[in-house]
Design a protein around this motif. Structure first.
Motif, short mmCIF file in Angstrom:
data_model
loop_
_atom_site.label_atom_id
_atom_site.label_comp_id
_atom_site.label_asym_id
_atom_site.label_seq_id
_atom_site.Cartn_x
_atom_site.Cartn_y
_atom_site.Cartn_z
N SER A 1 1.12 -1.23 0.28
CA SER A 1 0.09 0.14 0.04
C SER A 1 1.34 1.03 -0.30
O SER A 1 1.97 1.36 0.81
N ILE A 2 0.46 2.30 -0.67
CA ILE A 2 1.48 3.66 -0.71
C ILE A 2 0.52 4.64 -1.15
O ILE A 2 -0.77 4.73 -1.12
N VAL A 3 0.36 5.97 0.07
CA VAL A 3 0.22 6.25 0.04
C VAL A 3 0.59 8.19 -0.46
O VAL A 3 1.97 7.97 0.12
N GLU A 4 0.89 8.28 -1.13
CA GLU A 4 1.54 10.10 -1.35
C GLU A 4 0.46 10.90 -1.65
O GLU A 4 -0.69 10.73 -2.17
N ILE A 5 0.92 12.08 -1.13
CA ILE A 5 0.49 13.13 -0.69
C ILE A 5 1.23 14.60 -1.78
O ILE A 5 2.50 15.18 -0.92
N GLY A 6 0.88 14.67 -2.64
CA GLY A 6 1.51 15.97 -3.68
C GLY A 6 1.95 17.14 -3.22
O GLY A 6 1.12 17.45 -2.36
N PRO A 7 2.51 18.28 -3.56
CA PRO A 7 3.29 19.35 -2.63
C PRO A 7 1.79 20.06 -2.28
O PRO A 7 1.44 20.41 -1.35
N LYS A 8 0.79 19.86 -3.49
CA LYS A 8 -0.16 20.65 -2.78
C LYS A 8 -1.07 20.68 -2.05
O LYS A 8 -1.40 21.74 -1.15
N ASN B 1 3.07 29.62 -7.87
CA ASN B 1 2.56 28.36 -8.29
C ASN B 1 4.44 27.67 -7.78
O ASN B 1 3.99 25.61 -7.99
N LEU B 2 4.53 28.23 -6.76
CA LEU B 2 6.04 27.21 -6.07
C LEU B 2 4.95 26.24 -5.38
O LEU B 2 5.98 24.89 -5.02
N GLY B 3 4.21 26.47 -4.44
CA GLY B 3 3.07 25.61 -3.84
C GLY B 3 3.25 24.32 -4.70
O GLY B 3 2.31 22.74 -4.17
N ARG C 1 14.60 29.77 -6.87
CA ARG C 1 14.64 30.58 -7.95
C ARG C 1 14.45 30.33 -9.45
O ARG C 1 13.65 31.67 -9.35
N VAL C 2 15.39 29.09 -10.11
CA VAL C 2 14.88 29.53 -11.41
C VAL C 2 13.10 28.94 -11.95
O VAL C 2 12.76 29.42 -12.19
N PHE C 3 13.10 28.01 -10.84
CA PHE C 3 11.75 27.42 -11.22
C PHE C 3 10.19 29.39 -10.58
O PHE C 3 9.55 29.73 -11.28
N VAL C 4 10.62 30.40 -9.29
CA VAL C 4 10.44 31.41 -8.89
C VAL C 4 9.84 32.11 -10.23
O VAL C 4 9.21 32.82 -10.84
N SER C 5 10.70 32.27 -11.36
CA SER C 5 11.42 33.57 -12.36
C SER C 5 10.92 32.54 -13.00
O SER C 5 10.27 33.72 -14.37
N LYS C 6 10.25 31.26 -13.74
CA LYS C 6 9.80 31.11 -15.32
C LYS C 6 8.24 31.17 -14.82
O LYS C 6 8.01 30.81 -15.57
N HIS C 7 7.81 30.04 -13.32
CA HIS C 7 6.79 30.03 -12.60
C HIS C 7 5.72 31.26 -12.28
O HIS C 7 4.77 30.63 -11.89
#
Length: 353
Positions: free
Chosen positions: A205-212, A338-340, A328-334
């Motif tokens: 059994s696997i429980v995955e909690i995505g970032p959001k 949307n970091l969450g 920082r690359v993610f923030v500059s692009k998106h």
């Protein structure tokens, strides 16, 4: 000085299989020490009998025991089907070469004996000693649980559970199942498939909690005066409950100890409240927990790859300076809003961007 044998053990998976098999020899109280040029050193004591194993990094495994009977027991456990040691007297040696896998049909002794209470006051001395290295002395089927992603800024939190039996434990040991932190992502991928083939899909059994979802749950728990341990406990309890539905004969579970042992117990529902739950530091020493750690890490690594592809940004594991740079690359692009979608926002990394 005692009787001894010297063996050549090259494959890393076989070295760990031997270590786990020896530690499961429950009539001995085992301790692990660090020694120069060794992957591990194990010292065991049983009354007047003693044993010592040194796995050198060059592949040599040196096994020494107080008496020939103990030496023969260890040799058979390490290399099933081997002939009794011919060595007698102080430091007499025999050269053997171990194959990377054990012959089909041989049995590796698990050494599990009567279940014991996890209460420190009630726990027998031998089990107290074992719990310092995480290996517990229990008998019968059990569920092992572990998580991945807890300390990683990017990616989900994944909790996995695996139900193991007296039949599947030896097979998992032969496969080289061990704590995922000691394995590469490539090895983890191959082992994950073999674990599922061995125990069956219904025993996983696997429980995955995505970032959001993770960020939303974290804020909800924080508002209620709770913390990350409560989220972890919910995940561990959920996989235990899921497996009790597909493995009804299982009455025990082992989990790595984080915070108060009541965290998981308080989250268990009707089925879970009837099992015996063991919690110990370094619980991955138990092959069922090690199997869960591999499955959890495999899912985590795959999701990290998918998130990286989806957003076109390489998302590294961990929480290092490189992670901050890529954030920082993610923030500059998106955009920071949307970091969450990819990160656990309560990490201090978020404030440092």
């Amino acid at each position: 000085m005692g009787n001894s044998i010297k063996l050549s053990v090259k494959p890393s998976g076989e070295r760990q299989r031997i270590k786990q098999a020896v530690l499961s020899l429950s009539r001995f109280t085992w301790g692990e020490k660090s020694e120069q040029y060794c992957d591990y050193r194990l010292d065991g004591q049983s009354g007047s009998h003693w044993a010592r194993l040194k796995q050198f990094t060059n592949g040599t495994l040196y096994v020494e025991a107080s008496d020939l009977e103990t030496l023969n027991t260890l040799q058979t456990l390490i290399s099933p089907g081997a002939q009794p040691a011919l060595a007698v007297g102080a430091a007499a040696q025999q050269q053997l070469t171990l194959n990377p896998t054990v012959a089909d049909g041989t049995k590796i002794r698990t050494g599990f004996s009567k279940a014991v209470s996890t209460s420190s006051a009630e726990m027998p001395k031998a089990v107290k000693s074992a719990s310092t290295r995480g290996l517990l002395d229990i008998t019968g089927d059990y569920i092992g649980t572990d998580e991945s992603g807890k300390g990683d800024y990017f990616g989900p939190l994944v909790i996995a559970g695996v139900c193991v039996t007296d039949k599947t434990v030896p097979v998992l040991l032969q496969l080289g199942v061990m704590d995922s932190k000691k394995l590469t992502d490539k090895l983890i991928g191959g082992l994950a498939l073999k674990i599922i083939e061995t125990v069956g899909e219904s025993a996983v059994s696997i429980v995955e909690i995505g970032p959001k979802k993770y960020n939303a749950l974290y804020e909800t728990m924080k508002a209620r005066g709770k913390n990350l341990n409560h989220m972890l406990a919910w995940g561990h309890a959920t996989v235990i409950e899921n497996l009790l539905g597909t493995c009804p004969d299982c009455t025990q579970a082992i989990a790595d100890q984080f915070g108060n042992e009541m965290y998981i117990k308080s989250q268990l529902k009707e089925k879970g409240k009837g099992i015996t739950l063991y919690q110990t530091p370094r619980a991955e020493a138990n092959v069922g927990v090690a199997a869960a750690s591999i499955l959890a890490r495999h899912r985590f690594v795959n999701r990290m790859r998918q998130l990286s592809d989806r957003f076109g940004v390489n998302l590294p594991k961990g929480a290092s300076g490189q992670v901050k740079a890529q954030a920082r690359v993610f923030v500059s692009k998106h955009g920071k809003a949307n970091l969450g979608e990819v990160a656990k926002l309560h990490f201090k990394t978020t404030l440092e961007l």
